[in-house]
Motif scaffolding. Structure first.
Motif, PDB file in Angstrom:
ATOM      1  N   ARG A 114      17.107   8.920  31.997  1.00 31.47           N
ATOM      2  CA  ARG A 114      16.894  10.083  31.129  1.00 31.47           C
ATOM      3  C   ARG A 114      15.541   9.971  30.440  1.00 31.47           C
ATOM      4  O   ARG A 114      15.044   8.879  30.191  1.00 31.47           O
ATOM      5  N   LEU A 115      14.993  11.127  30.102  1.00 29.77           N
ATOM      6  CA  LEU A 115      13.774  11.173  29.302  1.00 29.77           C
ATOM      7  C   LEU A 115      14.162  10.955  27.841  1.00 29.77           C
ATOM      8  O   LEU A 115      14.958  11.702  27.276  1.00 29.77           O
ATOM      9  N   LEU A 116      13.594   9.903  27.238  1.00 30.47           N
ATOM     10  CA  LEU A 116      13.892   9.554  25.845  1.00 30.47           C
ATOM     11  C   LEU A 116      12.577   9.445  25.071  1.00 30.47           C
ATOM     12  O   LEU A 116      11.496   9.369  25.662  1.00 30.47           O
ATOM     13  N   VAL A 117      12.688   9.401  23.769  1.00 32.99           N
ATOM     14  CA  VAL A 117      11.497   9.236  22.934  1.00 32.99           C
ATOM     15  C   VAL A 117      10.782   7.936  23.292  1.00 32.99           C
ATOM     16  O   VAL A 117       9.548   7.893  23.410  1.00 32.99           O
ATOM     17  N   GLU A 118      11.553   6.880  23.533  1.00 41.86           N
ATOM     18  CA  GLU A 118      10.951   5.566  23.755  1.00 41.86           C
ATOM     19  C   GLU A 118      10.315   5.402  25.132  1.00 41.86           C
ATOM     20  O   GLU A 118       9.412   4.578  25.308  1.00 41.86           O
ATOM     21  N   ASN A 119      10.767   6.149  26.144  1.00 43.87           N
ATOM     22  CA  ASN A 119      10.169   5.997  27.479  1.00 43.87           C
ATOM     23  C   ASN A 119       9.320   7.202  27.895  1.00 43.87           C
ATOM     24  O   ASN A 119       8.949   7.339  29.063  1.00 43.87           O
ATOM     25  N   PHE A 120       9.032   8.083  26.946  1.00 39.14           N
ATOM     26  CA  PHE A 120       8.280   9.307  27.243  1.00 39.14           C
ATOM     27  C   PHE A 120       6.942   8.979  27.909  1.00 39.14           C
ATOM     28  O   PHE A 120       6.610   9.506  28.975  1.00 39.14           O
ATOM     29  N   ASP A 121       6.147   8.102  27.292  1.00 34.79           N
ATOM     30  CA  ASP A 121       4.816   7.761  27.834  1.00 34.79           C
ATOM     31  C   ASP A 121       4.936   7.101  29.200  1.00 34.79           C
ATOM     32  O   ASP A 121       4.099   7.329  30.089  1.00 34.79           O
ATOM     33  N   GLN A 122       5.979   6.307  29.381  1.00 33.33           N
ATOM     34  CA  GLN A 122       6.171   5.611  30.650  1.00 33.33           C
ATOM     35  C   GLN A 122       6.454   6.595  31.787  1.00 33.33           C
ATOM     36  O   GLN A 122       5.877   6.485  32.875  1.00 33.33           O
TER      37      GLN A 122
ATOM     38  N   SER B 162      17.770  16.149  32.970  1.00 33.21           N
ATOM     39  CA  SER B 162      17.757  14.868  32.259  1.00 33.21           C
ATOM     40  C   SER B 162      16.365  14.264  32.147  1.00 33.21           C
ATOM     41  O   SER B 162      16.130  13.405  31.296  1.00 33.21           O
ATOM     42  N   LEU B 163      15.427  14.705  32.987  1.00 39.57           N
ATOM     43  CA  LEU B 163      14.070  14.161  32.968  1.00 39.57           C
ATOM     44  C   LEU B 163      13.059  15.105  32.328  1.00 39.57           C
ATOM     45  O   LEU B 163      11.908  14.718  32.109  1.00 39.57           O
ATOM     46  N   CYS B 164      13.470  16.343  32.031  1.00 38.71           N
ATOM     47  CA  CYS B 164      12.537  17.314  31.452  1.00 38.71           C
ATOM     48  C   CYS B 164      12.929  17.728  30.037  1.00 38.71           C
ATOM     49  O   CYS B 164      12.209  18.511  29.404  1.00 38.71           O
ATOM     50  N   ILE B 165      14.035  17.223  29.530  1.00 40.12           N
ATOM     51  CA  ILE B 165      14.445  17.440  28.143  1.00 40.12           C
ATOM     52  C   ILE B 165      14.580  16.072  27.481  1.00 40.12           C
ATOM     53  O   ILE B 165      15.198  15.166  28.054  1.00 40.12           O
ATOM     54  N   ILE B 166      13.991  15.903  26.315  1.00 39.14           N
ATOM     55  CA  ILE B 166      14.116  14.620  25.607  1.00 39.14           C
ATOM     56  C   ILE B 166      15.539  14.509  25.094  1.00 39.14           C
ATOM     57  O   ILE B 166      15.943  15.188  24.149  1.00 39.14           O
ATOM     58  N   GLN B 167      16.318  13.646  25.730  1.00 38.32           N
ATOM     59  CA  GLN B 167      17.759  13.634  25.526  1.00 38.32           C
ATOM     60  C   GLN B 167      18.182  13.121  24.154  1.00 38.32           C
ATOM     61  O   GLN B 167      19.278  13.444  23.683  1.00 38.32           O
TER      62      GLN B 167
ATOM     63  N   TRP C  25      16.207  19.199  22.481  1.00 39.54           N
ATOM     64  CA  TRP C  25      17.345  19.626  23.291  1.00 39.54           C
ATOM     65  C   TRP C  25      17.727  21.065  22.960  1.00 39.54           C
ATOM     66  O   TRP C  25      17.978  21.880  23.844  1.00 39.54           O
ATOM     67  N   ARG C  26      17.760  21.405  21.658  1.00 42.47           N
ATOM     68  CA  ARG C  26      18.146  22.758  21.271  1.00 42.47           C
ATOM     69  C   ARG C  26      17.155  23.795  21.793  1.00 42.47           C
ATOM     70  O   ARG C  26      17.543  24.856  22.296  1.00 42.47           O
ATOM     71  N   SER C  27      15.859  23.509  21.680  1.00 43.72           N
ATOM     72  CA  SER C  27      14.856  24.482  22.123  1.00 43.72           C
ATOM     73  C   SER C  27      14.880  24.651  23.640  1.00 43.72           C
ATOM     74  O   SER C  27      14.723  25.767  24.153  1.00 43.72           O
ATOM     75  N   CYS C  28      15.079  23.569  24.378  1.00 42.38           N
ATOM     76  CA  CYS C  28      15.118  23.655  25.844  1.00 42.38           C
ATOM     77  C   CYS C  28      16.418  24.288  26.332  1.00 42.38           C
ATOM     78  O   CYS C  28      16.422  25.089  27.276  1.00 42.38           O
ATOM     79  N   ALA C  29      17.541  23.920  25.689  1.00 44.85           N
ATOM     80  CA  ALA C  29      18.828  24.485  26.089  1.00 44.85           C
ATOM     81  C   ALA C  29      18.860  25.985  25.893  1.00 44.85           C
ATOM     82  O   ALA C  29      19.518  26.718  26.639  1.00 44.85           O
ATOM     83  N   ALA C  30      18.129  26.474  24.887  1.00 48.53           N
ATOM     84  CA  ALA C  30      18.120  27.905  24.592  1.00 48.53           C
ATOM     85  C   ALA C  30      17.501  28.723  25.725  1.00 48.53           C
ATOM     86  O   ALA C  30      17.813  29.904  25.889  1.00 48.53           O
ATOM     87  N   VAL C  31      16.603  28.116  26.516  1.00 46.11           N
ATOM     88  CA  VAL C  31      15.939  28.846  27.604  1.00 46.11           C
ATOM     89  C   VAL C  31      16.314  28.285  28.973  1.00 46.11           C
ATOM     90  O   VAL C  31      15.686  28.635  29.980  1.00 46.11           O
ATOM     91  N   MET C  32      17.342  27.445  29.017  1.00 45.98           N
ATOM     92  CA  MET C  32      17.674  26.787  30.276  1.00 45.98           C
ATOM     93  C   MET C  32      18.046  27.795  31.365  1.00 45.98           C
ATOM     94  O   MET C  32      17.650  27.660  32.532  1.00 45.98           O
ATOM     95  N   GLY C  33      18.815  28.812  30.993  1.00 44.86           N
ATOM     96  CA  GLY C  33      19.173  29.823  31.978  1.00 44.86           C
ATOM     97  C   GLY C  33      17.949  30.505  32.558  1.00 44.86           C
ATOM     98  O   GLY C  33      17.881  30.773  33.772  1.00 44.86           O
ATOM     99  N   GLU C  34      16.952  30.774  31.714  1.00 45.21           N
ATOM    100  CA  GLU C  34      15.727  31.425  32.182  1.00 45.21           C
ATOM    101  C   GLU C  34      14.872  30.496  33.040  1.00 45.21           C
ATOM    102  O   GLU C  34      14.125  30.952  33.907  1.00 45.21           O
ATOM    103  N   ILE C  35      14.983  29.194  32.797  1.00 39.97           N
ATOM    104  CA  ILE C  35      14.254  28.235  33.640  1.00 39.97           C
ATOM    105  C   ILE C  35      14.767  28.314  35.076  1.00 39.97           C
ATOM    106  O   ILE C  35      13.993  28.331  36.036  1.00 39.97           O
ATOM    107  N   TYR C  36      16.089  28.377  35.236  1.00 39.94           N
ATOM    108  CA  TYR C  36      16.657  28.528  36.584  1.00 39.94           C
ATOM    109  C   TYR C  36      16.312  29.903  37.159  1.00 39.94           C
ATOM    110  O   TYR C  36      16.019  30.022  38.355  1.00 39.94           O
ATOM    111  N   ALA C  37      16.345  30.930  36.309  1.00 37.83           N
ATOM    112  CA  ALA C  37      16.046  32.281  36.778  1.00 37.83           C
ATOM    113  C   ALA C  37      14.614  32.400  37.276  1.00 37.83           C
ATOM    114  O   ALA C  37      14.322  33.186  38.192  1.00 37.83           O
TER     115      ALA C  37
END
Length: 669
Positions: free
Chosen positions: A254-262, A295-300, A306-318
């Motif tokens: 998963r994308l996390l705060v601690e492994n973001f740069d990695q 899991s790799l494009c939202i900081i879990q 998570w809230r900001s990405c989840a709000a547009v998740m349907g549109e990302i697929y669309a």
């Protein structure tokens, strides 16, 4: 491409040159109609198969020493560098066993019998020996040669393959791996033809308004490892794919705060779960550079991200070019997209036994993406409902093969030309948007989605509303309606009369407040509506409706005026509602109801009321009695909370009879 000798007993393989791909060399294809020595002998010695019109009866066809013998050579054919042809009939028998088994089957002898029915139908009946007893497993249908030749072809509603390019789907049907070039050729053909010729799919994609803030750059096949890239200013025409998959219980990268740069620097392919690895390969082979994986494009571990990405998740697929779906993988590590260890194309292909008789293939996944009435594992997950509906195109990978679904048609390896599916939620939703003038159509579409969505599973029940928010927002945009806790303000009385198919033991506990008790969003289980709401047959009995917040400003509430009658909850296990009516020989002594959760012993002592919401005329057909329908509520301080829905025919000692009942103002939290 000519088939091998029908009665060949020597293992063979077919090799074809790769066409139009990025690989070179030969690709192994399964060889149809090749029989092993045992099957060849059984066919040759069969009395039934020598006749053009066999008589009713049974004939022992063959006894196989063990199920593992049927599967041994098949399993090796999926391994790297293999590809030796296997017995086509053995593949069909093993496929029938795998498709029909409800419980694990121990390895043991398998008996196959030819049965001819009274009507003349012929089948192979398959039994296995367990504990000294025979267990029926399944059957295969035997048909005459002219039956297969006379089958009508499906109208080419979606795709066209000229004669000179028919090898594209023919090779895909026989490919020993979905990771092989024949399968990628078919996937690319579906995608390119859809992009070039399907105007409805292009129009559906144009409805998307959101763009991803991060993507996975997969690079090239020979280049660096994939990596996370931040899209500071996402381009309007940026092309990317999306992945739809089951998380399951697996602990995935998963994308996390601690492994973001990695992960921005690079993600070693070996660190990715199987489904993600396969999705990267598919993205490259389809000719694209970017893919969005949740899991790799939202900081879990960042609630705000998570809230900001989840709000547009349907549109990302669309807004994606195409969604890659791991159709039968139960988690990110189980099977992936290619399912090479289970791939057996011959189990779905008809096999020629003699000049006169063929065996039909086992049921493959249909264009409606179901086997029988059962949904695929991916479609049991709640998040996937909006992913499937809003994505304009979806390419499915699974143990049953390759499949396609877009707004205009659905297709599979078995039906490569495509056909209009009656069960495609993607096509149905788009069709409603196109007609778009009748609010009833939007509402009917929503109730269908609601039923399908609430039967699906969530790892975190807190996601109950956000996982379908993309569809809700699209309907809000198209209709101008307002949605509150999953309920439509403009259809609120009708929406209130939902009921759960099977009540659970209690309401799920969530970290934060999720919904008021009168919303379906706070209940587990499949939710349906008690009334359709036709203006001709339904009279709404409640009014002065106001939706807002409770006095503490933290919880949703609804205030309305309606008729109320006191009842009490009876004893387990029926938990019937007793209206306490003292009348001579009443026809209806109890009130039927659907509880939201299974009542407990303490509920019997609570102050319970039935609130009349609707009166449905001719409920059981023209000329029948009317039905009263409403909410069952219990006292909660000075207010009320919902615990179910009641129904009662208006005859005998009906709860709300012809005598006048005063209306009451009440607040339901």
């Amino acid at each position: 491409m000519s088939a091998p000798s029908i009665f060949s007993t020597t293992p063979q393989s077919l090799s074809v040159a790769v066409d139009g791909g990025t690989s070179s060399g030969l690709v192994k294809l399964a060889a149809e109609h090749v029989l092993c020595e045992q099957c060849h002998s059984a066919v040759k010695n069969s009395v039934t198969l020598k006749k053009q019109h066999p008589s009713r009866g049974s004939e022992r066809f063959c006894r196989y020493a063990g199920i593992d013998i049927l599967g041994s050579s098949i399993l090796s054919s999926g391994s790297a560098g293999a590809g030796a042809a296997t017995c086509h009939l053995c593949c069909l028998i093993l496929g029938a066993i795998r498709q029909q088994q409800q419980t694990p089957i121990a390895n043991g002898p398998a008996d196959v019998t030819i049965n001819v029915s009274r009507s003349g139908g012929i089948t192979f009946s398959i039994q296995v020996e367990e504990g000294g007893r025979q267990r029926n497993i399944g059957e295969l249908v035997i048909v005459p040669q002219d039956y297969l030749e006379g089958l009508p072809t499906s109208p080419a509603s979606g795709f066209a393959f000229p004669d000179q390019s028919s090898h594209i789907y023919q090779n895909a049907q026989l490919a020993l791996s979905l990771a092989s070039e024949p399968s990628f050729c078919l996937a690319r053909a579906w995608l390119q033809q859809c992009l070039q010729k399907h105007s409805k799919c292009t129009e559906a994609a144009g409805m998307a308004v959101g763009r991803p803030s991060r993507l996975i750059d997969v690079g090239s096949e020979t280049g660096r490892d994939p990596r996370v890239v931040v899209m500071q200013h996402p381009e309007e025409g940026l092309e990317y794919l999306t992945l739809s998959h089951c998380w399951g219980g697996a602990k995935i990268l998963r994308l996390l705060v601690e492994n973001f740069d990695q992960l921005i620097t690079g993600i070693p392919m070996s660190s990715l779960p199987k489904t993600f690895q396969d999705a990267v390969i598919i993205t490259r082979r389809l000719g694209y550079r970017y893919i969005w994986i949740d899991s790799l494009c939202i900081i879990q571990d960042s609630p705000s991200d998570w809230r900001s990405c989840a709000a547009v998740m349907g549109e990302i697929y669309a807004g994606s070019v195409c969604t890659i779906s791991a159709l039968t993988a139960r988690n990110a590590y189980d099977g992936g997209c290619f399912f090479d260890h289970m791939r057996n194309p011959l189990s779905f292909r008809p096999c020629r036994l003699t000049e006169d008789w063929w065996v039909e293939g086992n049921t493959n996944v249909g264009p409606d993406l179901r086997v029988g009435l059962s949904p695929m594992p991916l479609h049991t997950r709640a998040w996937v409902v909006q992913e499937r509906i809003l994505a304009p195109r979806t390419l499915y990978y699974g143990s049953n093969g390759l499949a396609w679904e877009c707004v205009e048609c659905s297709a599979t390896e078995a039906v490569p030309m495509g056909e209009v599916s009656r069960f495609s939620p993607k096509a149905s939703f788009f069709a409603t948007q196109k007609r778009g003038s009748d609010p009833e159509e939007y509402y009917n579409q929503w109730t269908d989605i609601q039923i399908a969505y609430t039967r699906c599973l969530l790892t975190r029940f807190d996601d109950r509303l956000v996982a379908i928010s993309g569809v809700i927002k699209r309907i809000e945009k198209l209709t101008g309606w307002t949605n509150m806790w999953g309920m439509w303000k403009e259809r609120l009385l009708q929406d209130l009369l939902w009921f759960v198919e099977e009540p659970t033991k209690g309401r799920p506990q969530t970290d934060e407040y999720l919904s008021p008790t009168w919303s379906w969003a706070g209940i587990e289980g499949r939710v349906m509506l008690a009334v359709g709401g036709s203006k001709e047959t339904c009279h709404w009995m409640a009014d002065d409706i106001n939706v807002g917040l409770s006095d503490d400003g933290k919880h949703g509430c609804i205030r309305l005026r309606a008729m109320m009658k006191a009842v009490s909850i009876g004893k387990s296990p029926s938990w019937q509602l007793n209206p306490g009516i003292d009348a001579p020989s009443p026809k209806w002594e109890e009130v039927d109801w659907d509880p939201d959760v299974t009542p407990g012993a303490g509920d019997m002592a609570k102050e319970v009321r039935c609130v009349l919401i609707a009166r449905v005329l001719d409920y059981l057909g023209p000329g029948s009695e009317a039905m009263d329908i409403g909410l069952v509520v219990v006292r909660h301080g000075k207010d009320w909370i919902r615990i179910g829905v009641f129904r009662q025919l208006r005859e005998g000692s009906a709860l709300f009879g012809d005598h006048k009942v005063d209306t009451t103002e009440l607040t339901i939290l």
